[in-house]
Design a protein around this motif. Sequence first.
Motif, PDB file in Angstrom:
ATOM      1  N   THR A  16      30.628  -9.761 -40.648  1.00 29.15           N
ATOM      2  CA  THR A  16      30.795  -9.445 -42.064  1.00 29.15           C
ATOM      3  C   THR A  16      30.797  -7.933 -42.288  1.00 29.15           C
ATOM      4  O   THR A  16      31.399  -7.442 -43.241  1.00 29.15           O
ATOM      5  CB  THR A  16      29.693 -10.121 -42.900  1.00 29.15           C
ATOM      6  OG1 THR A  16      29.739 -11.522 -42.638  1.00 29.15           O
ATOM      7  CG2 THR A  16      29.883  -9.888 -44.380  1.00 29.15           C
ATOM      8  N   GLN A  19      34.152  -6.392 -42.957  1.00 35.67           N
ATOM      9  CA  GLN A  19      34.610  -6.402 -44.344  1.00 35.67           C
ATOM     10  C   GLN A  19      33.981  -5.248 -45.115  1.00 35.67           C
ATOM     11  O   GLN A  19      34.635  -4.608 -45.937  1.00 35.67           O
ATOM     12  CB  GLN A  19      34.277  -7.752 -44.980  1.00 35.67           C
ATOM     13  CG  GLN A  19      35.040  -8.881 -44.310  1.00 35.67           C
ATOM     14  CD  GLN A  19      34.365 -10.226 -44.438  1.00 35.67           C
ATOM     15  OE1 GLN A  19      33.224 -10.336 -44.858  1.00 35.67           O
ATOM     16  NE2 GLN A  19      35.086 -11.263 -44.057  1.00 35.67           N
ATOM     17  N   ASN A  20      32.727  -4.952 -44.832  1.00 33.62           N
ATOM     18  CA  ASN A  20      32.057  -3.820 -45.481  1.00 33.62           C
ATOM     19  C   ASN A  20      32.719  -2.503 -45.090  1.00 33.62           C
ATOM     20  O   ASN A  20      32.888  -1.611 -45.925  1.00 33.62           O
ATOM     21  CB  ASN A  20      30.572  -3.789 -45.113  1.00 33.62           C
ATOM     22  CG  ASN A  20      29.822  -4.990 -45.617  1.00 33.62           C
ATOM     23  OD1 ASN A  20      30.238  -5.660 -46.553  1.00 33.62           O
ATOM     24  ND2 ASN A  20      28.702  -5.289 -44.979  1.00 33.62           N
ATOM     25  N   HIS A  23      35.989  -2.212 -46.926  1.00 32.07           N
ATOM     26  CA  HIS A  23      35.688  -1.939 -48.333  1.00 32.07           C
ATOM     27  C   HIS A  23      35.347  -0.456 -48.527  1.00 32.07           C
ATOM     28  O   HIS A  23      35.857   0.198 -49.434  1.00 32.07           O
ATOM     29  CB  HIS A  23      34.520  -2.818 -48.790  1.00 32.07           C
ATOM     30  CG  HIS A  23      34.083  -2.568 -50.193  1.00 32.07           C
ATOM     31  ND1 HIS A  23      34.677  -3.175 -51.281  1.00 32.07           N
ATOM     32  CD2 HIS A  23      33.116  -1.764 -50.690  1.00 32.07           C
ATOM     33  CE1 HIS A  23      34.088  -2.748 -52.379  1.00 32.07           C
ATOM     34  NE2 HIS A  23      33.140  -1.898 -52.054  1.00 32.07           N
ATOM     35  N   LEU A  24      34.498   0.067 -47.651  1.00 35.95           N
ATOM     36  CA  LEU A  24      34.119   1.477 -47.734  1.00 35.95           C
ATOM     37  C   LEU A  24      35.341   2.374 -47.614  1.00 35.95           C
ATOM     38  O   LEU A  24      35.557   3.265 -48.434  1.00 35.95           O
ATOM     39  CB  LEU A  24      33.104   1.823 -46.645  1.00 35.95           C
ATOM     40  CG  LEU A  24      32.762   3.311 -46.537  1.00 35.95           C
ATOM     41  CD1 LEU A  24      31.936   3.759 -47.740  1.00 35.95           C
ATOM     42  CD2 LEU A  24      32.026   3.599 -45.246  1.00 35.95           C
ATOM     43  N   LYS A  26      38.502   1.697 -48.090  1.00 35.37           N
ATOM     44  CA  LYS A  26      39.404   1.534 -49.235  1.00 35.37           C
ATOM     45  C   LYS A  26      38.901   2.308 -50.442  1.00 35.37           C
ATOM     46  O   LYS A  26      39.650   3.019 -51.096  1.00 35.37           O
ATOM     47  CB  LYS A  26      39.530   0.056 -49.588  1.00 35.37           C
ATOM     48  CG  LYS A  26      40.407  -0.203 -50.810  1.00 35.37           C
ATOM     49  CD  LYS A  26      40.400  -1.682 -51.160  1.00 35.37           C
ATOM     50  CE  LYS A  26      41.304  -1.998 -52.315  1.00 35.37           C
ATOM     51  NZ  LYS A  26      40.941  -1.398 -53.574  1.00 35.37           N
ATOM     52  N   HIS A  27      37.626   2.180 -50.725  1.00 35.85           N
ATOM     53  CA  HIS A  27      37.092   2.802 -51.937  1.00 35.85           C
ATOM     54  C   HIS A  27      36.810   4.287 -51.778  1.00 35.85           C
ATOM     55  O   HIS A  27      36.853   5.014 -52.761  1.00 35.85           O
ATOM     56  CB  HIS A  27      35.869   2.032 -52.423  1.00 35.85           C
ATOM     57  CG  HIS A  27      36.240   0.668 -52.918  1.00 35.85           C
ATOM     58  ND1 HIS A  27      36.896   0.468 -54.110  1.00 35.85           N
ATOM     59  CD2 HIS A  27      36.108  -0.553 -52.358  1.00 35.85           C
ATOM     60  CE1 HIS A  27      37.132  -0.814 -54.277  1.00 35.85           C
ATOM     61  NE2 HIS A  27      36.670  -1.456 -53.222  1.00 35.85           N
ATOM     62  N   ASP A  34      32.112   2.864 -55.101  1.00 31.01           N
ATOM     63  CA  ASP A  34      31.848   2.272 -53.797  1.00 31.01           C
ATOM     64  C   ASP A  34      31.321   0.858 -53.864  1.00 31.01           C
ATOM     65  O   ASP A  34      31.678   0.008 -53.075  1.00 31.01           O
ATOM     66  CB  ASP A  34      30.835   3.114 -53.020  1.00 31.01           C
ATOM     67  CG  ASP A  34      31.425   4.424 -52.546  1.00 31.01           C
ATOM     68  OD1 ASP A  34      30.640   5.269 -52.124  1.00 31.01           O
ATOM     69  OD2 ASP A  34      32.658   4.592 -52.600  1.00 31.01           O
ATOM     70  N   ASP A  35      30.402   0.576 -54.801  1.00 29.05           N
ATOM     71  CA  ASP A  35      29.731  -0.717 -54.779  1.00 29.05           C
ATOM     72  C   ASP A  35      30.158  -1.639 -55.903  1.00 29.05           C
ATOM     73  O   ASP A  35      29.642  -2.745 -56.027  1.00 29.05           O
ATOM     74  CB  ASP A  35      28.217  -0.549 -54.786  1.00 29.05           C
ATOM     75  CG  ASP A  35      27.716   0.237 -55.982  1.00 29.05           C
ATOM     76  OD1 ASP A  35      28.502   0.480 -56.917  1.00 29.05           O
ATOM     77  OD2 ASP A  35      26.530   0.596 -55.980  1.00 29.05           O
ATOM     78  N   GLY A  36      31.062  -1.213 -56.738  1.00 30.75           N
ATOM     79  CA  GLY A  36      31.587  -2.078 -57.774  1.00 30.75           C
ATOM     80  C   GLY A  36      30.693  -2.266 -58.969  1.00 30.75           C
ATOM     81  O   GLY A  36      30.997  -3.038 -59.859  1.00 30.75           O
ATOM     82  N   SER A  69      35.576 -14.134 -40.846  1.00 30.53           N
ATOM     83  CA  SER A  69      34.940 -14.537 -42.092  1.00 30.53           C
ATOM     84  C   SER A  69      34.067 -15.751 -41.814  1.00 30.53           C
ATOM     85  O   SER A  69      34.565 -16.794 -41.379  1.00 30.53           O
ATOM     86  CB  SER A  69      35.994 -14.885 -43.136  1.00 30.53           C
ATOM     87  OG  SER A  69      35.391 -15.541 -44.228  1.00 30.53           O
TER      88      SER A  69
END
Length: 114
Positions: A16, A19-20, A23-24, A26-27, A34-36, A69
């Motif tokens: 997982t 995915q983090n 995400h990092l 991308k943002h 960063d954390d939405g 996933s």
Amino acid sequence: ITHRSATHFGFVGHSTGCQNAIHLLKHLEDGSDDDGDGDDGGATPSSNSNSKENLVSKIQVVALQAPVSDREGAMVEPQYAENIQTAREIVAHHHHNHNNQEEEEMMPRTAFWA
């Protein structure tokens, strides 16, 4: 990063964590939160942007180790439908017996590979 005087670095995402890592990246690259949660941690827009640009420029490599996933993997297991039914029964039973101390188990051990 500045604590260790790093000029470049890489990081590894496992399972997982892959995915983090994505995400990092991308943002950080698009400059979004960063954390939405909509909170920039108290940084001013210019200092937050500068720190993100600085961080992006130092990342040299990202390794994705076992990028799977867990949720999608569970869906292809032969006992998936049975596990969903068991979970529904546990939830229904718990709603009727919410004071019972024996209701601590989320899923029976047989629902897992171990």
